[in-house]
Design a protein around this motif. Structure first.
Motif, short mmCIF file in Angstrom:
data_model
loop_
_atom_site.label_atom_id
_atom_site.label_comp_id
_atom_site.label_asym_id
_atom_site.label_seq_id
_atom_site.Cartn_x
_atom_site.Cartn_y
_atom_site.Cartn_z
N UNK A 371 124.11 -8.55 -2.64
CA UNK A 371 125.58 -7.55 -3.14
C UNK A 371 126.05 -6.81 -4.17
N UNK A 372 125.32 -7.27 -5.21
CA UNK A 372 125.59 -6.32 -6.03
C UNK A 372 124.80 -4.75 -5.91
N UNK A 373 123.61 -5.13 -4.95
CA UNK A 373 122.22 -3.83 -4.43
C UNK A 373 123.81 -3.29 -3.86
N UNK A 374 124.16 -3.85 -2.34
CA UNK A 374 125.26 -3.36 -1.69
C UNK A 374 126.02 -2.78 -2.72
N UNK A 375 126.37 -2.76 -3.50
CA UNK A 375 127.63 -2.14 -4.47
C UNK A 375 127.13 -0.89 -5.29
N UNK A 376 125.94 -0.97 -5.89
CA UNK A 376 125.19 -0.23 -7.09
C UNK A 376 125.04 0.74 -5.25
N UNK A 377 124.44 0.88 -4.38
CA UNK A 377 123.70 1.83 -3.49
C UNK A 377 124.70 2.75 -2.89
N UNK A 378 125.96 1.70 -2.76
CA UNK A 378 126.79 2.72 -2.01
C UNK A 378 127.49 3.17 -2.97
N UNK A 379 127.68 3.61 -4.36
CA UNK A 379 128.13 3.80 -4.97
C UNK A 379 127.41 5.30 -5.02
N UNK A 380 125.91 5.37 -5.23
CA UNK A 380 125.12 6.45 -5.39
C UNK A 380 124.81 7.50 -4.36
N UNK A 381 125.75 6.67 -3.12
CA UNK A 381 125.34 7.29 -1.84
C UNK A 381 126.55 8.37 -1.55
N UNK A 382 127.94 7.46 -1.70
CA UNK A 382 128.97 8.31 -2.26
C UNK A 382 128.91 9.69 -2.66
N UNK A 383 128.74 8.67 -4.69
CA UNK A 383 128.51 10.34 -5.37
C UNK A 383 127.18 11.33 -4.91
N UNK A 384 126.68 11.48 -4.03
CA UNK A 384 126.23 12.13 -3.60
C UNK A 384 126.13 12.99 -2.69
N UNK A 385 127.17 11.98 -1.61
CA UNK A 385 128.05 13.08 -0.64
C UNK A 385 129.31 14.37 -1.98
N UNK A 386 130.00 12.99 -2.04
CA UNK A 386 130.78 14.33 -3.34
C UNK A 386 130.29 15.72 -3.27
N UNK A 387 129.68 15.06 -4.61
CA UNK A 387 128.67 16.50 -4.63
C UNK A 387 127.94 16.93 -3.95
N UNK A 388 127.88 17.06 -2.99
CA UNK A 388 127.61 18.16 -1.88
C UNK A 388 128.70 18.47 -0.39
N UNK A 389 129.96 18.33 -1.17
CA UNK A 389 131.08 18.40 -0.52
C UNK A 389 131.09 17.64 0.91
N UNK A 390 130.35 16.96 1.15
CA UNK A 390 130.65 15.72 2.24
C UNK A 390 131.09 14.71 2.60
#
Length: 393
Positions: A371-390
């Motif tokens: 569960x903690x790994x899923x939360x961390x990975x989700x946050x990392x991918x969302x941050x990348x998406x935000x930086x790319x404007x998606x």
């Protein structure tokens, strides 16, 4: 083992115990013995470390027969003396038990590679609640193997082996010895499935996760509970510093642990009184059905572990990108929303899920740290998406 005329021994089935006895009777080092058989030193060490739990392959059984038949009478006498010694009854930990070993080896290949793999004729689609998955049988030298290929780009190899062992330390030692071969074997199998050499984003298998289903028990009551706890965390029964490889602890240690138990808060129970005994730890899962008609089916345990290991490997790949200083990127359909959905599906009980299923799933998740790994990975991918404007902030 039986004894024929002229005192020449015939071994019905070679195990690590007889292999070690033969080498000692020949007064050979592991290196010389391995060279004589045409195998590696590591192979001989694995046989000997596994003792009764390890049986060499059929061609090696024949080779060992040949070596013994060509040995002189003095070697034969020493071999007979070693293998025919009776073990004092008070030294026996148990009368033997039967366990079904399940190993899970996840490998990240990437989504595009997964598409190519499942297009192969050997693979067939299998129903899965929330993701495309295809399966195929692979050859394993000492058991059966099923490859689960998930659309998100993870292959999970599930290896099943039947074992009949004298004590728990034998299982623990076999586990350590066999893992040395499992990882390179898995890497080779996945490499064969890929049509082109793996890219830098494709990752070799890093670990093996075990589950043991106790089928015939040598214990009852509190000893049974302690035995299953030890199976879920078998490292306490192995001396990992021994040379040339891990060796089982003394019988007295196992007897004490079976009688008194051991304090390990990380081991999580999930059995139901009168129905089953189950324990999970970071090292694996152990389960025994007291009432098979009411207990979980083996397929239920396997399905849960396959999903957990698939998601663990997927998150590990994202983590690796972050640690390398890159913004993690994954296919859009397997981005942060996919991980959010996975987290919900893995941590929320389904409408028709029984209490036993819930307890098993929760114990597996807690000890895996998923569960903690899923939360961390989700946050990392969302941050990348935000930086790319998606995605909106």
């Amino acid at each position: 083992m039986r004894w024929e005329a002229r005192a020449l021994p015939t071994v019905e089935a070679w195990t690590g115990r007889e292999t070690r006895a033969l080498r000692q009777a020949l007064r050979m080092s592991i290196r010389d013995f391995a060279e004589n058989l045409g195998v590696s030193e590591r192979t001989v060490s694995k046989w000997e470390a596994g003792r009764e739990a390890v049986r060499p392959r059929p061609e090696m059984q024949a080779a060992l027969d040949t070596v013994l038949s060509r040995a002189g009478s003095q070697v034969a006498d020493r071999f007979i003396s070693t293998t025919s010694r009776a073990v004092p009854q008070h030294n026996l930990v148990s009368t033997g038990y039967r366990v079904q070993s399940h190993k899970f080896i996840p490998v990240y290949t990437g989504a595009s590679a997964a598409v190519e793999v499942v297009a192969q004729e050997a693979f067939e689609a299998r129903h899965h609640e929330w993701m495309k998955v295809a399966v195929a049988g692979l050859h394993h030298p000492e058991g059966t193997c099923t490859a689960h290929v998930f659309a998100c780009g993870v292959v999970v190899l599930h290896v099943m082996q039947e074992l009949h062992l004298p004590n728990l330390a034998a299982l623990a030692t076999w586990r350590y010895a066999s893992y040395e071969d499992d990882v390179p074997w898995a890497a080779d199998q996945v490499g064969r499935l890929l049509s082109s050499p793996p890219s830098s984003d494709h990752v070799a298998p890093e670990y093996v996760l075990s589950m043991y289903v106790l089928q015939e028990s040598a214990w009852t009551g509190d000893e049974l509970e302690n035995a299953l706890r030890l199976m879920s965390l078998p490292s306490v029964l192995v001396n990992r510093r021994a040379q040339p490889g891990p060796e089982p602890v003394g019988d007295h240690v196992e007897r004490r642990l079976l009688a008194q138990g051991f304090d390990q808060p990380s081991v999580q129970p999930f059995g139901v009184q009168g129905v089953s005994v189950g324990y999970a730890s970071w090292a694996g899962v152990a389960y025994h059905a007291l009432s098979p008609e009411q207990a979980l089916m083996v397929d239920d345990l396997v399905s849960c572990e396959v999903d957990v290991q698939m998601l663990w490997a997927y998150c590990r790949h994202i983590q690796r990108q972050v640690e390398e200083g890159r913004d993690p990127t994954m296919p859009p359909e397997f981005g942060w929303r996919f991980l959010r959905a996975a987290h919900s599906r893995m941590t929320t009980a389904r409408a028709r899920e029984t209490a036993q299923h819930c307890m098993m799933r929760e114990a597996t998740l807690v000890t895996s740290g998923l569960p903690a790994r899923l939360t961390q990975a989700q946050a990392a991918l969302r941050e990348t998406a935000e930086l790319s404007g998606r995605v909106d902030r």
